[in-house]
Design a protein around this motif. Structure first.
Motif, PDB file in Angstrom:
ATOM      1  N   MET A 156       0.829  -1.204   0.000  1.00  0.00           N
ATOM      2  CA  MET A 156       0.000   0.000   0.000  1.00  0.00           C
ATOM      3  C   MET A 156       0.864   1.255   0.000  1.00  0.00           C
ATOM      4  SD  MET A 156       0.675   1.181   3.204  1.00  0.00           S
ATOM      5  CE  MET A 156      -0.543   2.469   3.455  1.00  0.00           C
ATOM      6  N   GLY A 157       0.185   2.359  -0.088  1.00  0.00           N
ATOM      7  CA  GLY A 157       0.799   3.666   0.064  1.00  0.00           C
ATOM      8  C   GLY A 157      -0.330   4.613   0.397  1.00  0.00           C
ATOM      9  N   VAL A 158       0.003   5.836   0.700  1.00  0.00           N
ATOM     10  CA  VAL A 158      -1.040   6.841   0.919  1.00  0.00           C
ATOM     11  C   VAL A 158      -1.795   6.965  -0.408  1.00  0.00           C
ATOM     12  CG1 VAL A 158      -1.482   9.259   1.448  1.00  0.00           C
ATOM     13  CG2 VAL A 158       0.297   7.997   2.698  1.00  0.00           C
ATOM     14  N   GLU A 159      -3.096   6.745  -0.350  1.00  0.00           N
ATOM     15  CA  GLU A 159      -3.904   6.517  -1.546  1.00  0.00           C
ATOM     16  C   GLU A 159      -3.637   7.490  -2.708  1.00  0.00           C
ATOM     17  OE1 GLU A 159      -7.897   6.677   0.092  1.00  0.00           O
ATOM     18  OE2 GLU A 159      -7.340   8.344   1.353  1.00  0.00           O
ATOM     19  N   HIS A 160      -3.563   8.793  -2.381  1.00  0.00           N
ATOM     20  CA  HIS A 160      -3.447   9.769  -3.474  1.00  0.00           C
ATOM     21  C   HIS A 160      -2.020   9.896  -4.011  1.00  0.00           C
ATOM     22  CE1 HIS A 160      -7.453  10.412  -2.281  1.00  0.00           C
ATOM     23  NE2 HIS A 160      -7.133  10.968  -1.152  1.00  0.00           N
ATOM     24  N   ALA A 161      -1.082   9.250  -3.361  1.00  0.00           N
ATOM     25  CA  ALA A 161       0.256   9.124  -3.930  1.00  0.00           C
ATOM     26  C   ALA A 161       0.344   7.806  -4.702  1.00  0.00           C
ATOM     27  CB  ALA A 161       1.309   9.163  -2.829  1.00  0.00           C
ATOM     28  N   LEU A 162      -0.304   6.779  -4.151  1.00  0.00           N
ATOM     29  CA  LEU A 162      -0.210   5.431  -4.723  1.00  0.00           C
ATOM     30  C   LEU A 162      -0.883   5.306  -6.100  1.00  0.00           C
ATOM     31  CD1 LEU A 162       0.664   2.441  -4.033  1.00  0.00           C
ATOM     32  CD2 LEU A 162      -1.719   2.086  -3.370  1.00  0.00           C
ATOM     33  N   LEU A 163      -2.117   5.789  -6.200  1.00  0.00           N
ATOM     34  CA  LEU A 163      -2.879   5.566  -7.438  1.00  0.00           C
ATOM     35  C   LEU A 163      -2.253   6.248  -8.657  1.00  0.00           C
ATOM     36  CD1 LEU A 163      -6.555   5.592  -6.089  1.00  0.00           C
ATOM     37  CD2 LEU A 163      -5.203   3.614  -6.776  1.00  0.00           C
ATOM     38  N   PRO A 164      -1.822   7.516  -8.567  1.00  0.00           N
ATOM     39  CA  PRO A 164      -1.123   8.102  -9.716  1.00  0.00           C
ATOM     40  C   PRO A 164       0.184   7.361 -10.024  1.00  0.00           C
ATOM     41  CG  PRO A 164      -1.834   9.824  -8.203  1.00  0.00           C
ATOM     42  CD  PRO A 164      -2.036   8.511  -7.503  1.00  0.00           C
ATOM     43  N   GLU A 165       0.946   7.040  -8.981  1.00  0.00           N
ATOM     44  CA  GLU A 165       2.238   6.358  -9.158  1.00  0.00           C
ATOM     45  C   GLU A 165       2.061   5.029  -9.898  1.00  0.00           C
ATOM     46  OE1 GLU A 165       4.938   5.491  -5.583  1.00  0.00           O
ATOM     47  OE2 GLU A 165       4.110   3.526  -6.117  1.00  0.00           O
ATOM     48  N   GLN A 166       0.994   4.314  -9.570  1.00  0.00           N
ATOM     49  CA  GLN A 166       0.765   2.997 -10.168  1.00  0.00           C
ATOM     50  C   GLN A 166       0.025   3.081 -11.505  1.00  0.00           C
ATOM     51  OE1 GLN A 166       1.985   0.018  -8.882  1.00  0.00           O
ATOM     52  NE2 GLN A 166       3.070   1.389  -7.489  1.00  0.00           N
ATOM     53  N   VAL A 211      -4.877   5.923 -12.117  1.00  0.00           N
ATOM     54  CA  VAL A 211      -5.719   7.051 -12.499  1.00  0.00           C
ATOM     55  C   VAL A 211      -5.036   7.696 -13.696  1.00  0.00           C
ATOM     56  CG1 VAL A 211      -6.761   7.451 -10.247  1.00  0.00           C
ATOM     57  CG2 VAL A 211      -4.583   8.502 -10.757  1.00  0.00           C
ATOM     58  N   VAL A 212      -5.825   8.014 -14.708  1.00  0.00           N
ATOM     59  CA  VAL A 212      -5.230   8.510 -15.957  1.00  0.00           C
ATOM     60  C   VAL A 212      -6.002   9.739 -16.460  1.00  0.00           C
ATOM     61  CG1 VAL A 212      -4.324   6.238 -16.617  1.00  0.00           C
ATOM     62  CG2 VAL A 212      -6.601   6.928 -17.398  1.00  0.00           C
ATOM     63  N   PRO A 213      -5.370  10.506 -17.352  1.00  0.00           N
ATOM     64  CA  PRO A 213      -6.034  11.695 -17.890  1.00  0.00           C
ATOM     65  C   PRO A 213      -7.388  11.362 -18.517  1.00  0.00           C
ATOM     66  CG  PRO A 213      -3.722  11.685 -18.514  1.00  0.00           C
ATOM     67  CD  PRO A 213      -3.996  10.355 -17.871  1.00  0.00           C
ATOM     68  N   GLY A 214      -8.351  12.232 -18.277  1.00  0.00           N
ATOM     69  CA  GLY A 214      -9.684  12.051 -18.845  1.00  0.00           C
ATOM     70  C   GLY A 214     -10.628  11.247 -17.989  1.00  0.00           C
ATOM     71  N   ASP A 215     -10.108  10.657 -16.907  1.00  0.00           N
ATOM     72  CA  ASP A 215     -10.941   9.844 -16.004  1.00  0.00           C
ATOM     73  C   ASP A 215     -11.987  10.682 -15.283  1.00  0.00           C
ATOM     74  OD1 ASP A 215      -9.857   7.356 -16.363  1.00  0.00           O
ATOM     75  OD2 ASP A 215      -8.724   7.283 -14.489  1.00  0.00           O
ATOM     76  N   HIS A 269      -9.429  14.314  -0.260  1.00  0.00           N
ATOM     77  CA  HIS A 269      -8.295  14.683  -1.114  1.00  0.00           C
ATOM     78  C   HIS A 269      -8.255  13.933  -2.444  1.00  0.00           C
ATOM     79  CE1 HIS A 269      -6.945  16.300   2.839  1.00  0.00           C
ATOM     80  NE2 HIS A 269      -6.802  17.333   2.037  1.00  0.00           N
ATOM     81  N   THR A 270      -9.363  13.282  -2.775  1.00  0.00           N
ATOM     82  CA  THR A 270      -9.473  12.628  -4.087  1.00  0.00           C
ATOM     83  C   THR A 270      -9.289  13.632  -5.227  1.00  0.00           C
ATOM     84  OG1 THR A 270     -10.935  10.976  -3.097  1.00  0.00           O
ATOM     85  CG2 THR A 270     -11.013  11.164  -5.488  1.00  0.00           C
ATOM     86  N   CYS A 271      -9.493  14.914  -4.933  1.00  0.00           N
ATOM     87  CA  CYS A 271      -9.297  15.954  -5.953  1.00  0.00           C
ATOM     88  C   CYS A 271      -7.863  15.998  -6.498  1.00  0.00           C
ATOM     89  CB  CYS A 271      -9.692  17.316  -5.400  1.00  0.00           C
ATOM     90  SG  CYS A 271      -8.929  17.735  -3.819  1.00  0.00           S
ATOM     91  N   THR A 272      -6.939  15.272  -5.873  1.00  0.00           N
ATOM     92  CA  THR A 272      -5.529  15.259  -6.288  1.00  0.00           C
ATOM     93  C   THR A 272      -5.322  14.928  -7.773  1.00  0.00           C
ATOM     94  OG1 THR A 272      -4.995  14.460  -4.064  1.00  0.00           O
ATOM     95  CG2 THR A 272      -3.263  14.257  -5.721  1.00  0.00           C
ATOM     96  N   TYR A 273      -6.145  14.004  -8.300  1.00  0.00           N
ATOM     97  CA  TYR A 273      -5.882  13.468  -9.647  1.00  0.00           C
ATOM     98  C   TYR A 273      -6.159  14.464 -10.770  1.00  0.00           C
ATOM     99  CZ  TYR A 273      -6.526   9.672  -6.379  1.00  0.00           C
ATOM    100  OH  TYR A 273      -6.479   8.900  -5.252  1.00  0.00           O
ATOM    101  N   GLY A 274      -6.697  15.621 -10.409  1.00  0.00           N
ATOM    102  CA  GLY A 274      -6.827  16.703 -11.385  1.00  0.00           C
ATOM    103  C   GLY A 274      -5.475  17.060 -11.987  1.00  0.00           C
ATOM    104  N   ALA A 275      -4.415  16.796 -11.234  1.00  0.00           N
ATOM    105  CA  ALA A 275      -3.067  17.082 -11.723  1.00  0.00           C
ATOM    106  C   ALA A 275      -2.764  16.331 -13.016  1.00  0.00           C
ATOM    107  CB  ALA A 275      -2.043  16.724 -10.654  1.00  0.00           C
TER     108      ALA A 275
END
Lengths: 164, 419
Positions: free
Chosen positions: B98-108, B111-115, B123-129
């Motif tokens: 595991m990892g802190v969710e909003h660091a883990l999901l982008p790293e893995q 989560v991808v552009p357009g999702d 803090h799910t808003c993180t993936y806007g990046a």
């Protein structure tokens, strides 16, 4: 749908850590959460609050975390409704989803004092301060949302719809 | 349409949407953690659905209280594990993976552009990046989406933030977003989509964008977004586990408000107790003594964040009046930081290094404050009692300021160490 109760007042930006601190989030038991509701904003609140009481606050009530434990704790403590000038958006959605009625009203938030007794008419969107006989406007809660609240929240309401 | 409106239109199967419109949208991922998933699972079971909508699109990540801090936390984590097994979920992450969710999901690359993503974590808003629409919801909304793959939204108004000029030394994404929240307030973007733009953002590395988008909720934002570009492409190359789409805002997009910032005027910034909007220049706070420094979290626990902190503290010692806790946000970051010698730098400086956890950020465990204690943290919230006793205080800052503070025992900038 009518809500009657004594008022507890809070200021602006009451965050979800104030409503239910994370040190209690190792459980999701409503009764246990209720024993600590608002304690970081007012440590005696869990003892003082009585069934039917109404919380009246200023802007941005419920800001911060997405924890549904916040409206759950408020509801389980017996609070019948929350009135605020505005709500943070995740809290707003969570409150209805778990069956806690909330009302946005700047007039009521300014014009009601702690200890006043108020009556909220959800159909008409009227908040009446019975201690002063003043009335304030709020957005009425539409019939389907009242049904959702009566059912106890989104999931119970969805189940009822599926089964009828 | 803005990029946010385009993504939501596509998710709702429509050609066009406008702010205020209510839509029923399909989601590409539903996320929950060890605090929010137990309620979501309970509610999911009440619905009586036959199964989950897609076993590969529900991510359950125990990260807030793991490794399991007490019996109650262990019971919550067990609920995630059991549910994941029962429904054969492919995105369950046990301790060690595991990892802190909003660091883990982008790293893995999950989560991808357009999702279009919802998560039972604010803090799910993180993936806007990454150029995705993502927003925090409660457990009940997550439960419903776990069953149906859908969620209703009100299309948010978009608010544009343009950053121009030259970034000062030791100023990064954290300072930009703290400065912005200080400007507009903790409800300054209430219900809105925050779109970050301008020459500074175009040049800002992905970790800085993730930090900025992460804290949109601290301004009340529903979501935040950066239009994807070459930096995005570079980041997702080799990571993206699903097809992606790069959306961009039309030239004639409508913004309810546009704010511009001259970044040459932004200095290393600190949010003082007890709101993220209570910002001051770090150099104005040199009289504030600090008892604990925390470097980590979904906001600033990435490898580059650790590099910045290590560059400041290398060859120096943590002040004798202070404790310093460093928490790499994922196992991969932990490993990379180890291989680069960053962890050794921290340990030589007499800091402790923890395995990934949200822990102290939310006052969960692993660094709780006593009455009267003050922390300076690279985390995202400084509400009353956030990190412990209601009589404690939290100051928020970037990793370099945090490291300089750890050395001097008071709020400090790296410049004060001659850097």
């Amino acid at each position: 749908m009518l809500f009657n109760g004594r008022v507890w007042k809070f200021g602006r930006d009451i965050d979800t850590d104030a409503i239910i601190p994370a040190r209690y989030l190792n459980t999701s038991d409503p009764e246990e959460l209720a024993r600590h509701v608002m304690e970081d904003a007012d440590k005696d609140f869990p003892q003082k609050v009585k069934s039917g009481d109404i919380i009246v606050a200023a802007e941005n009530f419920g800001c911060g975390s997405s924890r549904e434990h916040a409206p759950i704790a408020i509801k389980a403590a017996g609070v019948s409704a929350v009135v605020a000038k505005s709500f943070a958006r995740i809290f707003y959605r969570n409150a209805f989803n778990i069956g806690l009625p909330i009302f946005e009203s700047t007039g009521a938030a300014d014009g009601i004092k702690e200890g006043d007794v108020v009556e909220i008419d959800a159909d008409k969107g009227v908040i009446k301060n019975k201690s002063t006989n003043e009335e304030f406007k709020a957005q009425p809660i539409p019939p389907f949302m009242q049904e959702l609240i009566s059912a106890g929240g989104l999931i119970e309401w969805t189940k009822k719809k599926i089964n009828c | 349409m803005t990029i946010t409106e385009k993504i939501l239109a596509t998710a709702a199967g429509k050609k066009f949407v406008e702010p205020g419109e209510l839509i029923d949208a399909g989601v590409d991922l539903v996320l929950a953690n060890d605090i929010t998933a137990p309620i979501a699972i309970k509610e999911f079971n009440k619905i009586g659905a036959k199964g989950v909508f897609d076993k590969d699109k529900i991510a359950l990540i125990p990260d807030h209280f793991v490794p399991q801090k007490d019996i109650k936390a262990a019971e919550q984590c067990k609920a995630l594990k059991q549910f994941s097994k029962e429904h054969d979920l492919s995105l369950y992450f046990e301790v060690g993976r595991m990892g802190v969710e909003h660091a883990l999901l982008p790293e893995q690359g999950l989560v991808v552009p357009g999702d279009c993503i919802i998560g039972a974590d604010s803090h799910t808003c993180t993936y806007g990046a990454l150029g995705a629409f993502s927003t925090g919801v409660g457990s009940t909304d997550a439960a419903s989406a776990m069953a149906t793959g859908r969620c209703w939204f009100k299309v948010p108004e978009s608010m544009k933030f343009i950053y121009y000029g030259k970034l000062n030394k030791w100023v990064g994404g954290k300072d930009l977003i703290l400065h912005t929240i200080g400007d507009i307030g903790v409800d300054g973007a209430l219900y809105r989509a925050m779109e970050f733009d301008g020459e500074v953002i175009t040049a800002l590395p992905m970790y800085g964008r993730l930090t900025m988008c992460n804290m949109a909720i601290e301004a009340g934002g529903k979501s935040s977004i950066v239009v994807p570009d070459d930096i995005t492409m570079e980041y997702i190359r080799g990571r993206a586990k699903r097809p992606y789409v790069f959306y961009a805002s039309d030239k004639d997009s409508h913004y309810v408000e546009v704010r511009e910032y001259d970044c040459s005027k932004i200095e290393p910034t600190v949010a003082c107790p007890h709101l993220p909007s209570n910002t001051r220049a770090a150099k104005e706070l040199s009289n504030i003594s600090i008892d604990q420094v925390v470097i980590g979290s979904c906001t600033n626990g990435r490898l580059e964040d650790l590099r910045e902190a290590a560059a400041v503290i290398k060859g120096r010692k943590v002040n004798s009046n202070l404790r310093m806790i460093v928490i790499p946000a994922t196992q991969q970051i932990y490993k990379d930081a180890m291989n680069e010698g960053l962890l050794e730098t921290f340990i030589n400086a007499e800091a402790v290094v923890s395995t990934p956890t949200c822990g102290p950020c939310l006052g969960g465990y692993m660094g709780i404050l006593a009455e009267g204690e003050r922390a300076l943290a690279t985390t995202n919230r400084n509400f009353i009692g956030r990190m412990g006793h209601t009589g404690s205080e939290v100051y928020l800052a970037n990793p370099a300021v945090a490291a300089a503070t750890a050395v001097l025992g008071r709020i400090a900038t790296p410049e004060e160490l001659g850097l």
